[in-house]
Design a protein around this motif. Structure first.
Motif, PDB file in Angstrom:
ATOM      1  N   ALA A   9       1.554   9.580  -5.435  1.00  0.00           N
ATOM      2  CA  ALA A   9       2.015  10.899  -4.992  1.00  0.00           C
ATOM      3  C   ALA A   9       3.037  11.498  -5.944  1.00  0.00           C
ATOM      4  CB  ALA A   9       2.590  10.801  -3.583  1.00  0.00           C
ATOM      5  N   THR A  10       3.806  10.673  -6.601  1.00  0.00           N
ATOM      6  CA  THR A  10       4.853  11.187  -7.484  1.00  0.00           C
ATOM      7  C   THR A  10       4.469  11.118  -8.951  1.00  0.00           C
ATOM      8  OG1 THR A  10       5.943   9.025  -7.511  1.00  0.00           O
ATOM      9  CG2 THR A  10       6.696  10.607  -5.865  1.00  0.00           C
ATOM     10  N   ALA A  11       3.268  10.632  -9.278  1.00  0.00           N
ATOM     11  CA  ALA A  11       2.827  10.539 -10.674  1.00  0.00           C
ATOM     12  C   ALA A  11       2.744  11.929 -11.287  1.00  0.00           C
ATOM     13  CB  ALA A  11       1.464   9.861 -10.738  1.00  0.00           C
ATOM     14  N   GLY A  12       3.366  12.090 -12.432  1.00  0.00           N
ATOM     15  CA  GLY A  12       3.333  13.363 -13.128  1.00  0.00           C
ATOM     16  C   GLY A  12       4.307  14.388 -12.614  1.00  0.00           C
ATOM     17  N   ARG A  13       5.016  14.076 -11.575  1.00  0.00           N
ATOM     18  CA  ARG A  13       5.989  15.027 -11.007  1.00  0.00           C
ATOM     19  C   ARG A  13       7.307  14.896 -11.772  1.00  0.00           C
ATOM     20  NH1 ARG A  13       7.181  14.802  -4.697  1.00  0.00           N
ATOM     21  NH2 ARG A  13       5.060  15.551  -4.588  1.00  0.00           N
ATOM     22  N   GLU A  14       7.810  16.020 -12.251  1.00  0.00           N
ATOM     23  CA  GLU A  14       9.088  15.994 -12.955  1.00  0.00           C
ATOM     24  C   GLU A  14      10.228  15.963 -11.946  1.00  0.00           C
ATOM     25  OE1 GLU A  14       9.651  18.788 -16.089  1.00  0.00           O
ATOM     26  OE2 GLU A  14       7.493  18.986 -16.338  1.00  0.00           O
TER      27      GLU A  14
ATOM     28  N   ARG B 291       0.833  -1.211   0.000  1.00  0.00           N
ATOM     29  CA  ARG B 291       0.000   0.000   0.000  1.00  0.00           C
ATOM     30  C   ARG B 291       0.862   1.253   0.000  1.00  0.00           C
ATOM     31  NH1 ARG B 291      -2.717  -2.873   3.945  1.00  0.00           N
ATOM     32  NH2 ARG B 291      -1.955  -1.459   5.550  1.00  0.00           N
ATOM     33  N   ALA B 292       1.944   1.235   0.755  1.00  0.00           N
ATOM     34  CA  ALA B 292       2.841   2.396   0.810  1.00  0.00           C
ATOM     35  C   ALA B 292       3.497   2.633  -0.542  1.00  0.00           C
ATOM     36  CB  ALA B 292       3.894   2.195   1.891  1.00  0.00           C
ATOM     37  N   ALA B 293       3.915   1.571  -1.199  1.00  0.00           N
ATOM     38  CA  ALA B 293       4.541   1.709  -2.517  1.00  0.00           C
ATOM     39  C   ALA B 293       3.541   2.272  -3.524  1.00  0.00           C
ATOM     40  CB  ALA B 293       5.074   0.356  -2.987  1.00  0.00           C
ATOM     41  N   ALA B 294       2.289   1.795  -3.474  1.00  0.00           N
ATOM     42  CA  ALA B 294       1.260   2.307  -4.379  1.00  0.00           C
ATOM     43  C   ALA B 294       0.974   3.782  -4.086  1.00  0.00           C
ATOM     44  CB  ALA B 294      -0.011   1.474  -4.248  1.00  0.00           C
TER      45      ALA B 294
END
Length: 55
Positions: free
Chosen positions: A49-54, A41-44
């Motif tokens: 949280a970091t999706a789309g972050r450059e 769950r933490a990895a997901a």
């Protein structure tokens, strides 16, 4: 002694470190099924949280 904080100051975003940068010790040998599920769950959550972050 308490310091009065205005609503504006309270609502300002802070520059806190990202949780994924914290050093947390984890032992696969001692982990039970609930620990392993929590790791998944933490990895997901980290991925979301970091999706789309450059970087």
């Amino acid at each position: 002694m308490t310091e009065d904080i205005s609503a504006e100051e309270f609502s300002r975003p802070s520059n806190l470190p990202i949780a994924s940068a914290e050093d947390i010790e984890f032992s696969d040998e001692l982990a039970d099924e609930e620990d392993q599920e929590a790791q998944q769950r933490a990895a997901a959550a980290d991925e979301r949280a970091t999706a789309g972050r450059e970087e």
